[in-house]
Write a protein that holds these residues in place. Structure first.
Motif, PDB file in Angstrom:
ATOM      1  N   ASN A   8      16.003   2.629   8.764  1.00 16.41           N
ATOM      2  CA  ASN A   8      17.399   2.179   8.618  1.00 16.41           C
ATOM      3  C   ASN A   8      17.460   0.889   7.812  1.00 16.41           C
ATOM      4  OD1 ASN A   8      18.351   4.352  10.058  1.00 16.41           O
ATOM      5  ND2 ASN A   8      18.393   3.264  12.019  1.00 16.41           N
ATOM      6  N   TRP A   9      16.529   0.012   8.090  1.00 14.64           N
ATOM      7  CA  TRP A   9      16.478  -1.271   7.360  1.00 14.64           C
ATOM      8  C   TRP A   9      16.194  -1.013   5.873  1.00 14.64           C
ATOM      9  CZ3 TRP A   9      12.460  -3.615   4.668  1.00 14.64           C
ATOM     10  CH2 TRP A   9      12.681  -4.950   4.280  1.00 14.64           C
ATOM     11  N   LEU A  10      15.236  -0.082   5.591  1.00 17.00           N
ATOM     12  CA  LEU A  10      14.929   0.256   4.193  1.00 17.00           C
ATOM     13  C   LEU A  10      16.147   0.821   3.487  1.00 17.00           C
ATOM     14  CD1 LEU A  10      11.400   1.976   4.417  1.00 17.00           C
ATOM     15  CD2 LEU A  10      11.909  -0.250   3.427  1.00 17.00           C
ATOM     16  N   GLU A  11      16.868   1.707   4.157  1.00 18.15           N
ATOM     17  CA  GLU A  11      18.029   2.342   3.541  1.00 18.15           C
ATOM     18  C   GLU A  11      19.155   1.348   3.319  1.00 18.15           C
ATOM     19  OE1 GLU A  11      17.573   6.942   5.132  1.00 18.15           O
ATOM     20  OE2 GLU A  11      18.607   5.466   6.397  1.00 18.15           O
ATOM     21  N   GLU A  12      19.334   0.436   4.255  1.00 15.92           N
ATOM     22  CA  GLU A  12      20.376  -0.603   4.078  1.00 15.92           C
ATOM     23  C   GLU A  12      20.014  -1.532   2.910  1.00 15.92           C
ATOM     24  OE1 GLU A  12      20.586  -2.571   7.811  1.00 15.92           O
ATOM     25  OE2 GLU A  12      21.435  -0.840   8.869  1.00 15.92           O
ATOM     26  N   ALA A  13      18.724  -1.866   2.818  1.00 19.72           N
ATOM     27  CA  ALA A  13      18.288  -2.732   1.719  1.00 19.72           C
ATOM     28  C   ALA A  13      18.498  -2.034   0.391  1.00 19.72           C
ATOM     29  CB  ALA A  13      16.814  -3.090   1.909  1.00 19.72           C
ATOM     30  N   GLU A  14      18.253  -0.694   0.396  1.00 20.04           N
ATOM     31  CA  GLU A  14      18.426   0.097  -0.827  1.00 20.04           C
ATOM     32  C   GLU A  14      19.893   0.116  -1.241  1.00 20.04           C
ATOM     33  OE1 GLU A  14      17.080   4.499  -2.530  1.00 20.04           O
ATOM     34  OE2 GLU A  14      17.009   4.077  -0.379  1.00 20.04           O
ATOM     35  N   GLU A  15      20.783   0.255  -0.266  1.00 19.80           N
ATOM     36  CA  GLU A  15      22.233   0.274  -0.563  1.00 19.80           C
ATOM     37  C   GLU A  15      22.686  -1.067  -1.118  1.00 19.80           C
ATOM     38  OE1 GLU A  15      24.232   1.442   2.973  1.00 19.80           O
ATOM     39  OE2 GLU A  15      23.352   3.465   3.009  1.00 19.80           O
ATOM     40  N   GLU A  16      22.175  -2.157  -0.529  1.00 22.78           N
ATOM     41  CA  GLU A  16      22.550  -3.502  -1.018  1.00 22.78           C
ATOM     42  C   GLU A  16      22.107  -3.698  -2.456  1.00 22.78           C
ATOM     43  OE1 GLU A  16      21.013  -6.394   1.647  1.00 22.78           O
ATOM     44  OE2 GLU A  16      22.187  -5.683   3.361  1.00 22.78           O
ATOM     45  N   ASP A  17      20.890  -3.168  -2.766  1.00 24.67           N
ATOM     46  CA  ASP A  17      20.396  -3.289  -4.147  1.00 24.67           C
ATOM     47  C   ASP A  17      21.275  -2.500  -5.091  1.00 24.67           C
ATOM     48  OD1 ASP A  17      18.376  -4.880  -3.277  1.00 24.67           O
ATOM     49  OD2 ASP A  17      16.839  -3.299  -3.209  1.00 24.67           O
ATOM     50  N   GLY A  70      10.301   6.123  16.612  1.00 22.80           N
ATOM     51  CA  GLY A  70       9.796   4.747  16.575  1.00 22.80           C
ATOM     52  C   GLY A  70      10.007   4.098  15.213  1.00 22.80           C
ATOM     53  N   LEU A  71       9.942   4.918  14.155  1.00 26.33           N
ATOM     54  CA  LEU A  71      10.060   4.377  12.802  1.00 26.33           C
ATOM     55  C   LEU A  71      11.520   4.267  12.341  1.00 26.33           C
ATOM     56  CD1 LEU A  71       8.051   3.503  10.555  1.00 26.33           C
ATOM     57  CD2 LEU A  71       8.255   5.800   9.593  1.00 26.33           C
ATOM     58  N   GLU A  72      12.440   4.828  13.108  1.00 27.93           N
ATOM     59  CA  GLU A  72      13.848   4.879  12.688  1.00 27.93           C
ATOM     60  C   GLU A  72      14.451   3.506  12.381  1.00 27.93           C
ATOM     61  OE1 GLU A  72      17.897   7.295  13.994  1.00 27.93           O
ATOM     62  OE2 GLU A  72      16.205   7.144  15.377  1.00 27.93           O
ATOM     63  N   PRO A  73      14.260   2.485  13.213  1.00 34.05           N
ATOM     64  CA  PRO A  73      14.831   1.160  12.888  1.00 34.05           C
ATOM     65  C   PRO A  73      14.358   0.634  11.535  1.00 34.05           C
ATOM     66  CG  PRO A  73      14.081   1.214  15.164  1.00 34.05           C
ATOM     67  CD  PRO A  73      13.588   2.471  14.527  1.00 34.05           C
ATOM     68  N   VAL A  98       0.845  -1.192   0.000  1.00 31.63           N
ATOM     69  CA  VAL A  98       0.000   0.000   0.000  1.00 31.63           C
ATOM     70  C   VAL A  98       0.882   1.244   0.000  1.00 31.63           C
ATOM     71  CG1 VAL A  98      -1.767   1.303   1.235  1.00 31.63           C
ATOM     72  CG2 VAL A  98      -1.865  -1.205   1.210  1.00 31.63           C
ATOM     73  N   LEU A  99       1.949   1.212   0.822  1.00 34.34           N
ATOM     74  CA  LEU A  99       2.886   2.333   0.891  1.00 34.34           C
ATOM     75  C   LEU A  99       4.192   1.960   0.194  1.00 34.34           C
ATOM     76  CD1 LEU A  99       2.510   3.584   4.597  1.00 34.34           C
ATOM     77  CD2 LEU A  99       1.460   4.550   2.526  1.00 34.34           C
ATOM     78  N   ALA A 100       4.687   2.857  -0.637  1.00 32.22           N
ATOM     79  CA  ALA A 100       5.971   2.633  -1.303  1.00 32.22           C
ATOM     80  C   ALA A 100       7.104   3.109  -0.393  1.00 32.22           C
ATOM     81  CB  ALA A 100       6.007   3.401  -2.631  1.00 32.22           C
ATOM     82  N   GLU A 101       8.274   2.570  -0.634  1.00 35.22           N
ATOM     83  CA  GLU A 101       9.459   2.942   0.146  1.00 35.22           C
ATOM     84  C   GLU A 101       9.724   4.440   0.070  1.00 35.22           C
ATOM     85  OE1 GLU A 101      14.270   2.248  -0.215  1.00 35.22           O
ATOM     86  OE2 GLU A 101      12.932   0.615  -0.832  1.00 35.22           O
ATOM     87  N   ASP A 102       9.605   5.016  -1.135  1.00 34.53           N
ATOM     88  CA  ASP A 102       9.867   6.449  -1.318  1.00 34.53           C
ATOM     89  C   ASP A 102       8.933   7.307  -0.469  1.00 34.53           C
ATOM     90  OD1 ASP A 102      11.827   5.801  -3.088  1.00 34.53           O
ATOM     91  OD2 ASP A 102      10.668   6.269  -4.899  1.00 34.53           O
ATOM     92  N   THR A 103       7.679   6.880  -0.347  1.00 37.19           N
ATOM     93  CA  THR A 103       6.703   7.639   0.444  1.00 37.19           C
ATOM     94  C   THR A 103       7.086   7.639   1.921  1.00 37.19           C
ATOM     95  OG1 THR A 103       4.935   7.021  -1.096  1.00 37.19           O
ATOM     96  CG2 THR A 103       4.263   7.812   1.077  1.00 37.19           C
ATOM     97  N   ILE A 104       7.476   6.473   2.420  1.00 31.79           N
ATOM     98  CA  ILE A 104       7.861   6.365   3.832  1.00 31.79           C
ATOM     99  C   ILE A 104       9.095   7.217   4.123  1.00 31.79           C
ATOM    100  CG2 ILE A 104       8.646   4.762   5.627  1.00 31.79           C
ATOM    101  CD1 ILE A 104       6.998   2.572   4.121  1.00 31.79           C
ATOM    102  N   LEU A 105      10.085   7.178   3.229  1.00 28.67           N
ATOM    103  CA  LEU A 105      11.307   7.965   3.423  1.00 28.67           C
ATOM    104  C   LEU A 105      11.013   9.461   3.347  1.00 28.67           C
ATOM    105  CD1 LEU A 105      13.861   5.833   1.348  1.00 28.67           C
ATOM    106  CD2 LEU A 105      13.616   5.943   3.843  1.00 28.67           C
ATOM    107  N   LEU A 106      10.109   9.839   2.453  1.00 28.39           N
ATOM    108  CA  LEU A 106       9.735  11.248   2.337  1.00 28.39           C
ATOM    109  C   LEU A 106       9.083  11.729   3.626  1.00 28.39           C
ATOM    110  CD1 LEU A 106       9.401  13.831   0.632  1.00 28.39           C
ATOM    111  CD2 LEU A 106       7.219  12.896  -0.197  1.00 28.39           C
ATOM    112  N   TRP A 107       8.155  10.918   4.148  1.00 34.34           N
ATOM    113  CA  TRP A 107       7.501  11.289   5.407  1.00 34.34           C
ATOM    114  C   TRP A 107       8.537  11.391   6.527  1.00 34.34           C
ATOM    115  CZ3 TRP A 107       7.497   9.352  10.263  1.00 34.34           C
ATOM    116  CH2 TRP A 107       6.561   9.892  11.165  1.00 34.34           C
ATOM    117  N   PHE A 108       9.448  10.440   6.574  1.00 35.62           N
ATOM    118  CA  PHE A 108      10.457  10.380   7.636  1.00 35.62           C
ATOM    119  C   PHE A 108      11.367  11.624   7.610  1.00 35.62           C
ATOM    120  CE2 PHE A 108      14.551   9.019   9.408  1.00 35.62           C
ATOM    121  CZ  PHE A 108      14.152   8.460  10.608  1.00 35.62           C
ATOM    122  N   ARG A 109      11.730  12.053   6.410  1.00 36.75           N
ATOM    123  CA  ARG A 109      12.698  13.158   6.284  1.00 36.75           C
ATOM    124  C   ARG A 109      12.031  14.537   6.256  1.00 36.75           C
ATOM    125  NH1 ARG A 109      15.548   9.783   1.442  1.00 36.75           N
ATOM    126  NH2 ARG A 109      16.784   8.347   2.740  1.00 36.75           N
TER     127      ARG A 109
END
Length: 411
Positions: free
Chosen positions: A402-411, A396-399, A371-382
């Motif tokens: 961090n997991w999303l950003e690490e997964a993005e770097e691995e990709d 609360g959402l930081e962990p 339902v929510l894309a990664e980009d949307t969550i990161l935009l809200w977070f930042r």
């Protein structure tokens, strides 16, 4: 037995039973007397009021007649607005110019009379109701004067006059059909809004039980939101058009919410629910952003919360998200709508103590259900703009971020 006469009290009067003898009604003499006061003072309302106040005329009996003289200059024939026999004067409401400056003095004059004789408010109601129900008998110019007078009575808060006295008599089918009511109420709105806000007008309409029935002023053949907007926009009353559109919009939202609530309670098939929402959105022309808000509200309202058990609440909310993810997905079709959904989740978790700690879990679940894309969550977070509970939720959402950003770097 004694043959002497029994003594009597001399000079006594034998009482006879009183009978109620009604004095004959003589409104003609009363009307002539009031007219004469007008003529003697050449229509000077200050002097007329003083003479009215000091007179011993029977206002409690002839209140209706008094207001006939005020409005028309003399008596009217019963059941009509036609002049009756008797004296007349030319200083009446219907004889003046159809302008605020000319009519306001009459309102203030009546106000002064009512302060001394408050019981006359009922007679003013009677006469106004009769005239408004007979608008077709007046000339167009006279109807305008009545509309301005009526608006000023409310604008000046003429003591005790109930709005339903004005609005309800107007709704006679023949008056509405001829467009007479629409013309009258347009003049009324224009005059009232010169000194009052649209909120004041709505409050007045509400008291008159017309707040939700504005279209009833239009002839049946033209009774539509489009015709209403067209007419009052042309007349320069855009504030009223905006209010009516907002009211219609709120009604349609409420109807959709009600239908959606029923379907979810009955556990209808998701595809059926999606089609229902799409059809209502199309018919009511609802903005996508409002649809997303409604969907989330209805889904969360349907959750059976357990109270203080945090884990059970979490499970219930996440189960609801998972069950209806396809529905949310169907309408969260771009980043802007996804971000709006995140704001809805944020506000609900902030305002409901039992959900305060669930924000990260709900967001993660919405992500897992696509339902929510990664980009949307990161935009809200930042850069999220809503401050309600933001610091707590970001932490609360930081962990997860961090997991999303690490997964993005691995990709």
């Amino acid at each position: 037995m004694s043959s002497k006469e029994k003594p009597t009290l001399g000079g006594t009067r034998i009482k006879t039973r009183k009978r109620n003898i009604a004095a004959p009604l003589d409104p003609a003499t009363f009307a002539d007397a009031v007219v004469q006061i007008y003529l003697d003072n050449v229509g000077d309302l200050e002097l007329v009021a003083k003479n009215i106040e000091s007179s011993d005329l029977n206002f409690s009996r002839y209140g209706d007649t008094f207001f006939e003289v005020v409005f028309t200059g003399g008596r009217t024939q019963p059941g009509t607005i036609k002049p009756d026999e008797g004296e007349r004067h030319t200083y009446s409401v219907l004889d003046c110019e159809p302008k605020r400056e000319a009519i306001l003095p009459f309102v203030l004059y009546i106000q002064k009379i009512l302060r001394r004789r408050p019981f006359l408010i009922k007679n003013l109601e009677n006469v106004m109701r009769r005239f408004l129900q007979s608008l077709e008998l007046f000339e167009e110019n006279e109807r305008k004067k009545l509309a301005i007078f009526t608006a000023l009575t409310f604008s000046q808060k003429l003591s005790g006059l109930p709005p339903e006295t004005v609005f309800q008599p107007l709704l006679k089918d023949n008056l509405v059909a001829k467009g007479i009511v629409l013309s009258f109420i347009t003049d009324f709105f224009k005059e009232y809004l010169k000194e009052n806000s649209v909120d004041d007008l709505i409050a007045l309409l509400k008291r008159g039980k017309m707040e939700d029935n504005l279209l009833d002023f239009l002839p049946t053949a033209k009774r539509s939101a489009e015709a209403f907007s067209e007419h009052f926009t042309k007349e320069g009353l855009t504030v009223l058009v905006e209010y009516n559109e907002k009211k219609i919009f709120e009604v349609k939202l409420k109807e959709m919410k009600s239908a959606l609530t029923t379907q979810i309670a009955e556990e209808a098939d998701i595809s059926e629910v999606i089609e229902t929402v799409k059809q209502r959105v199309k018919d009511a022309k609802l903005p996508d952003i409002e649809v997303v808000r409604i969907l989330w509200d209805v889904l969360m309202d349907a959750v059976q919360w357990s109270g203080k058990n945090q884990q059970q609440n979490a499970n219930a909310a996440l189960r609801q998200v998972k069950t209806w993810a396809q529905l949310l997905n169907a309408f969260c079709t771009n980043g802007k709508l996804e971000l709006e959904l995140m704001y809805k989740v944020q506000i609900q978790c902030y305002e409901d103590a039992k959900l305060m700690k669930l924000f990260p879990e709900i967001v993660r679940s919405l992500y897992e259900q696509d339902v929510l894309a990664e980009d949307t969550i990161l935009l809200w977070f930042r850069k999220g703009a809503n401050p309600k509970g933001r610091q707590t939720f970001v932490k609360g959402l930081e962990p997860f971020v961090n997991w999303l950003e690490e997964a993005e770097e691995e990709d």
